[in-house]
Design an enzyme around this catalytic site. Structure first.
Site, mmCIF file in Angstrom:
data_model
loop_
_atom_site.group_PDB
_atom_site.id
_atom_site.type_symbol
_atom_site.label_atom_id
_atom_site.label_comp_id
_atom_site.label_asym_id
_atom_site.label_seq_id
_atom_site.Cartn_x
_atom_site.Cartn_y
_atom_site.Cartn_z
ATOM 1 N N LYS A 56 -18.850 -2.523 -1.460
ATOM 2 C CA LYS A 56 -17.395 -2.597 -1.714
ATOM 3 C C LYS A 56 -16.808 -3.618 -0.753
ATOM 4 O O LYS A 56 -16.889 -3.455 0.466
ATOM 5 C CB LYS A 56 -16.794 -1.210 -1.471
ATOM 6 C CG LYS A 56 -15.345 -1.046 -1.791
ATOM 7 C CD LYS A 56 -14.950 0.382 -1.436
ATOM 8 C CE LYS A 56 -13.630 0.770 -1.976
ATOM 9 N NZ LYS A 56 -13.658 0.902 -3.423
ATOM 10 N N THR B 231 -10.277 -3.894 -1.422
ATOM 11 C CA THR B 231 -9.521 -2.681 -1.736
ATOM 12 C C THR B 231 -8.151 -3.122 -2.246
ATOM 13 O O THR B 231 -7.618 -4.143 -1.799
ATOM 14 C CB THR B 231 -9.412 -1.731 -0.523
ATOM 15 O OG1 THR B 231 -8.748 -0.524 -0.928
ATOM 16 C CG2 THR B 231 -8.663 -2.347 0.647
ATOM 17 N N GLU C 204 -15.339 -3.795 -6.157
ATOM 18 C CA GLU C 204 -15.018 -2.400 -5.798
ATOM 19 C C GLU C 204 -16.212 -1.475 -6.058
ATOM 20 O O GLU C 204 -16.145 -0.277 -5.833
ATOM 21 C CB GLU C 204 -13.837 -1.900 -6.629
ATOM 22 C CG GLU C 204 -12.488 -2.445 -6.195
ATOM 23 C CD GLU C 204 -11.768 -1.515 -5.234
ATOM 24 O OE1 GLU C 204 -12.401 -0.601 -4.674
ATOM 25 O OE2 GLU C 204 -10.552 -1.698 -5.055
HETATM 26 C C1 LIG Z 1 -3.571 6.625 1.269
HETATM 27 C C2 LIG Z 1 -4.230 5.684 0.301
HETATM 28 O O1 LIG Z 1 -3.592 5.135 -0.579
HETATM 29 N N1 LIG Z 1 -5.548 5.503 0.434
HETATM 30 C C3 LIG Z 1 -6.401 4.763 -0.339
HETATM 31 C C4 LIG Z 1 -6.004 3.889 -1.331
HETATM 32 C C5 LIG Z 1 -6.987 3.213 -2.017
HETATM 33 N N2 LIG Z 1 -8.266 3.435 -1.725
HETATM 34 C C6 LIG Z 1 -9.326 2.746 -2.456
HETATM 35 C C7 LIG Z 1 -9.599 3.327 -3.789
HETATM 36 C C8 LIG Z 1 -10.135 2.127 -4.547
HETATM 37 O O2 LIG Z 1 -11.443 1.850 -4.211
HETATM 38 C C9 LIG Z 1 -9.342 1.011 -3.992
HETATM 39 C C10 LIG Z 1 -8.223 0.649 -4.920
HETATM 40 O O3 LIG Z 1 -7.033 1.238 -4.632
HETATM 41 O O4 LIG Z 1 -8.928 1.406 -2.702
HETATM 42 C C11 LIG Z 1 -8.649 4.296 -0.736
HETATM 43 O O5 LIG Z 1 -9.851 4.494 -0.453
HETATM 44 N N3 LIG Z 1 -7.697 4.947 -0.056
#
Ligand SMILES: CC(=O)Nc1ccn([C@H]2C[C@H](O)[C@@H](CO)O2)c(=O)n1
Length: 105
Positions: free
Chosen positions: A21, A24, A74
């Site tokens: 990954k 994000t 991702e």
């Molecule tokens: C608090 C919060 O929003 N935490 C997050 C947001 C996104 N992610 C990860 C999930 C996906 O892989 C990507 C896309 O949004 O980012 C996360 O781990 N924690």
């Protein structure tokens, strides 16, 4: 305010540590990261640190522009990625793509 910390859901820890990954997608509240910044990564659930990453780029992207390449970065399929984002943020139009790589210590 700038922060030297980012959290990920625990279920993504393995993918980050293996290098599977490398991006994000976040909302505007996390658009403050800067290329070249070193950031401590911890789990969202328990705030347990598990690595540092270096930010390579922060770019604005529309939800509708997400494609297969983003999904591969991702380590998901495109439908999975769209579904994860909608689960977290609801109907969101503008995202911030944070590209990063693991700092090996
Ligand atoms: C608090 C919060 O929003 N935490 C997050 C947001 C996104 N992610 C990860 C999930 C996906 O892989 C990507 C896309 O949004 O980012 C996360 O781990 N924690």
């Amino acid at each position: 305010m700038s922060s030297n910390k980012i959290t990920f859901f625990q279920r993504f820890e393995k993918d980050i540590l293996s290098g599977a990954k490398t991006i994000t997608l976040r909302d505007a509240s996390e658009s403050h990261y800067k290329a070249g910044q070193r950031v401590a990564v911890s789990t969202y659930e328990t705030d347990r640190w598990f690595c540092d990453v270096l930010i390579d780029a922060v770019e604005c992207i529309k939800f509708d522009e997400l494609n297969q390449i983003h999904a591969e970065q991702e380590n998901m399929t495109l439908p999975e990625l769209r579904s994860v984002i909608t689960d977290i943020y609801g109907e969101i139009e503008t995202l911030w793509m944070i590209s990063f790589h693991l700092v090996r210590t």
